[in-house]
Motif scaffolding. Sequence first.
Motif, PDB file in Angstrom:
ATOM      1  N   UNK A 167       0.840  -1.202   0.000  1.00 24.60           N
ATOM      2  CA  UNK A 167       0.000   0.000   0.000  1.00 24.60           C
ATOM      3  C   UNK A 167       0.873   1.249   0.000  1.00 24.60           C
ATOM      4  N   UNK A 168       1.909   1.259   0.837  1.00 27.36           N
ATOM      5  CA  UNK A 168       2.768   2.438   0.941  1.00 27.36           C
ATOM      6  C   UNK A 168       3.537   2.702  -0.343  1.00 27.36           C
ATOM      7  N   UNK A 169       3.808   1.638  -1.124  1.00 25.74           N
ATOM      8  CA  UNK A 169       4.635   1.793  -2.319  1.00 25.74           C
ATOM      9  C   UNK A 169       3.860   1.654  -3.626  1.00 25.74           C
ATOM     10  N   UNK A 170       2.536   1.580  -3.515  1.00 26.95           N
ATOM     11  CA  UNK A 170       1.729   1.504  -4.727  1.00 26.95           C
ATOM     12  C   UNK A 170       1.966   0.251  -5.545  1.00 26.95           C
ATOM     13  N   UNK A 171       2.208  -0.869  -4.879  1.00 25.93           N
ATOM     14  CA  UNK A 171       2.484  -2.122  -5.582  1.00 25.93           C
ATOM     15  C   UNK A 171       1.323  -3.100  -5.409  1.00 25.93           C
ATOM     16  N   UNK A 172       0.990  -3.847  -6.459  1.00 25.02           N
ATOM     17  CA  UNK A 172      -0.064  -4.866  -6.321  1.00 25.02           C
ATOM     18  C   UNK A 172       0.445  -6.065  -5.542  1.00 25.02           C
ATOM     19  N   UNK A 173      -0.458  -6.697  -4.805  1.00 24.95           N
ATOM     20  CA  UNK A 173      -0.111  -7.871  -4.008  1.00 24.95           C
ATOM     21  C   UNK A 173      -1.151  -8.955  -4.244  1.00 24.95           C
ATOM     22  N   UNK A 174      -0.680 -10.165  -4.538  1.00 27.24           N
ATOM     23  CA  UNK A 174      -1.574 -11.306  -4.739  1.00 27.24           C
ATOM     24  C   UNK A 174      -1.202 -12.407  -3.758  1.00 27.24           C
ATOM     25  N   UNK A 175      -2.187 -12.911  -3.023  1.00 22.00           N
ATOM     26  CA  UNK A 175      -1.987 -14.053  -2.135  1.00 22.00           C
ATOM     27  C   UNK A 175      -2.163 -15.330  -2.946  1.00 22.00           C
ATOM     28  N   UNK A 176      -1.138 -16.196  -2.921  1.00 20.32           N
ATOM     29  CA  UNK A 176      -1.166 -17.462  -3.643  1.00 20.32           C
ATOM     30  C   UNK A 176      -1.278 -18.595  -2.630  1.00 20.32           C
ATOM     31  N   UNK A 177      -2.295 -19.426  -2.782  1.00 18.17           N
ATOM     32  CA  UNK A 177      -2.544 -20.504  -1.816  1.00 18.17           C
ATOM     33  C   UNK A 177      -2.579 -21.838  -2.540  1.00 18.17           C
ATOM     34  N   UNK A 178      -1.836 -22.811  -2.018  1.00 18.26           N
ATOM     35  CA  UNK A 178      -1.849 -24.163  -2.573  1.00 18.26           C
ATOM     36  C   UNK A 178      -2.544 -25.083  -1.583  1.00 18.26           C
ATOM     37  N   UNK A 179      -3.615 -25.721  -2.037  1.00 21.47           N
ATOM     38  CA  UNK A 179      -4.363 -26.692  -1.236  1.00 21.47           C
ATOM     39  C   UNK A 179      -3.822 -28.075  -1.576  1.00 21.47           C
ATOM     40  N   UNK A 180      -3.117 -28.692  -0.625  1.00 21.71           N
ATOM     41  CA  UNK A 180      -2.519 -30.001  -0.880  1.00 21.71           C
ATOM     42  C   UNK A 180      -3.528 -31.140  -0.800  1.00 21.71           C
ATOM     43  N   UNK A 181      -4.708 -30.877  -0.269  1.00 19.65           N
ATOM     44  CA  UNK A 181      -5.705 -31.921  -0.185  1.00 19.65           C
ATOM     45  C   UNK A 181      -5.354 -33.043   0.773  1.00 19.65           C
ATOM     46  N   UNK A 182      -4.358 -32.826   1.644  1.00 19.24           N
ATOM     47  CA  UNK A 182      -3.895 -33.889   2.540  1.00 19.24           C
ATOM     48  C   UNK A 182      -4.639 -33.901   3.871  1.00 19.24           C
ATOM     49  N   UNK A 183      -5.347 -32.835   4.169  1.00 23.40           N
ATOM     50  CA  UNK A 183      -6.081 -32.733   5.430  1.00 23.40           C
ATOM     51  C   UNK A 183      -7.557 -32.522   5.116  1.00 23.40           C
ATOM     52  N   UNK A 184      -8.456 -33.159   5.838  1.00 22.60           N
ATOM     53  CA  UNK A 184      -9.885 -32.990   5.548  1.00 22.60           C
ATOM     54  C   UNK A 184     -10.369 -31.552   5.708  1.00 22.60           C
ATOM     55  N   UNK A 185      -9.598 -30.728   6.436  1.00 21.06           N
ATOM     56  CA  UNK A 185      -9.986 -29.328   6.609  1.00 21.06           C
ATOM     57  C   UNK A 185      -9.340 -28.399   5.584  1.00 21.06           C
TER      58      UNK A 185
END
Length: 398
Positions: free
Chosen positions: A21-39
């Motif tokens: 936000x302070x530097x005017x840069x875009x940010x993307x959260x990348x999430x990998x679901x390993x499917x190893x846990x029922x939750x």
Amino acid sequence: MAVSGGSDSVALLYLAHGWAVANGRPLTALHVDHGLNPDSRIWHDRVRELARRLGAAFQSARWDGPWPATGLPAAARAARHARLADMARAVGARIVLTGHTADDLAEARWMRAEGTPLGQLRDWSPSPAWPEGRGLMLLRPLLGERRADLRDWLGGQGIGWIEDPANVDLRYGRSRARQALAHGAGEDAAAVPRQNRPLRTAAVTADDQGVIRAPRNADPRALAFGLVVAGGGARLPRGDRLARLTERIAAGETFTAGLAGARLIAEAEGLTVVREAGDYRRRGEPVLDLVPGVETVWDGRFTIMADEAGWQVAPLVGRAARLGREDRAIVADLSAAARPGLPVLIRDDGTGPVLARSRARVEALAACRLALGLGQVEHEADLKCRREWRTDGRAPIL
């Protein structure tokens, strides 16, 4: 940035968001679901909601296996990096932040002492996924921080995180390391050196055909990576085989040897590393169909994009005599050792072969990959090592 939902990545997400936000840069959260846990789907939704609250973009990918009977953490790590790289490229990112801490350094050192073949964590290093991670760097800004301090900070802010039960499952080496360190075994995380001294590699270089040259006194680690780059693979050669090569080099021998899909030519004046044409006979030739307008990674060493339909890409070895006069003239000016591994285009109807660089846009990946992997690129602004050949086959585009 990579966000699992655990305390380290959540803390970094908040810190990175403030910086973006302070530097005017875009940010993307990348999430990998390993499917190893029922939750795992619940964790996915929590990370997505966290990104939404912060105003960050969100991308996710899932790993559905196949899950190996042994070596599951390593397989999951490889799958995670490949999917992170794919997502980063899709959103146009060149940098992926990860939440590794000083505790991860200590755990990795404990695991190496127990015989686990883990690499060194560095503040700034290329993605280990290949070829998915080509041109992509990982930045780990929290390597000097303790996990406990980050959790104290999150608690003070009223921010929660996900506790993965795998972190206390003693079937896994990482969990055993955490338990051992928590009970005082090994080094304290704050005392673990960060292993960030770069290799002295200025004399290790690659040209536009992927030929790597190095002095005979090159650091063995740099030589090992050069072999991987020249061979187009992703796995470093075994230590015993590499040790035998370096012993012969140190003894002043002149010889030729194959390793990691590459050919090492040791001469009095220095070392040359190229693709090993004999590896095609052992493993089969990498022959791929090209889709017009779609970039294809070939042999782990070149990206190729054709404008016309119907072409396949294959190695030059065994096909050089059928090249046209102009292509033969180009090949004659190139290193003899590199010629067999050059990409050529062929058709099912027998048209060709023609040098790929004469009919398609070709980018040699070796120089950029080598520079990133050997720490020769120190800043995001320097990530401009793309080099292609025009379709006239001659002048490089920088």
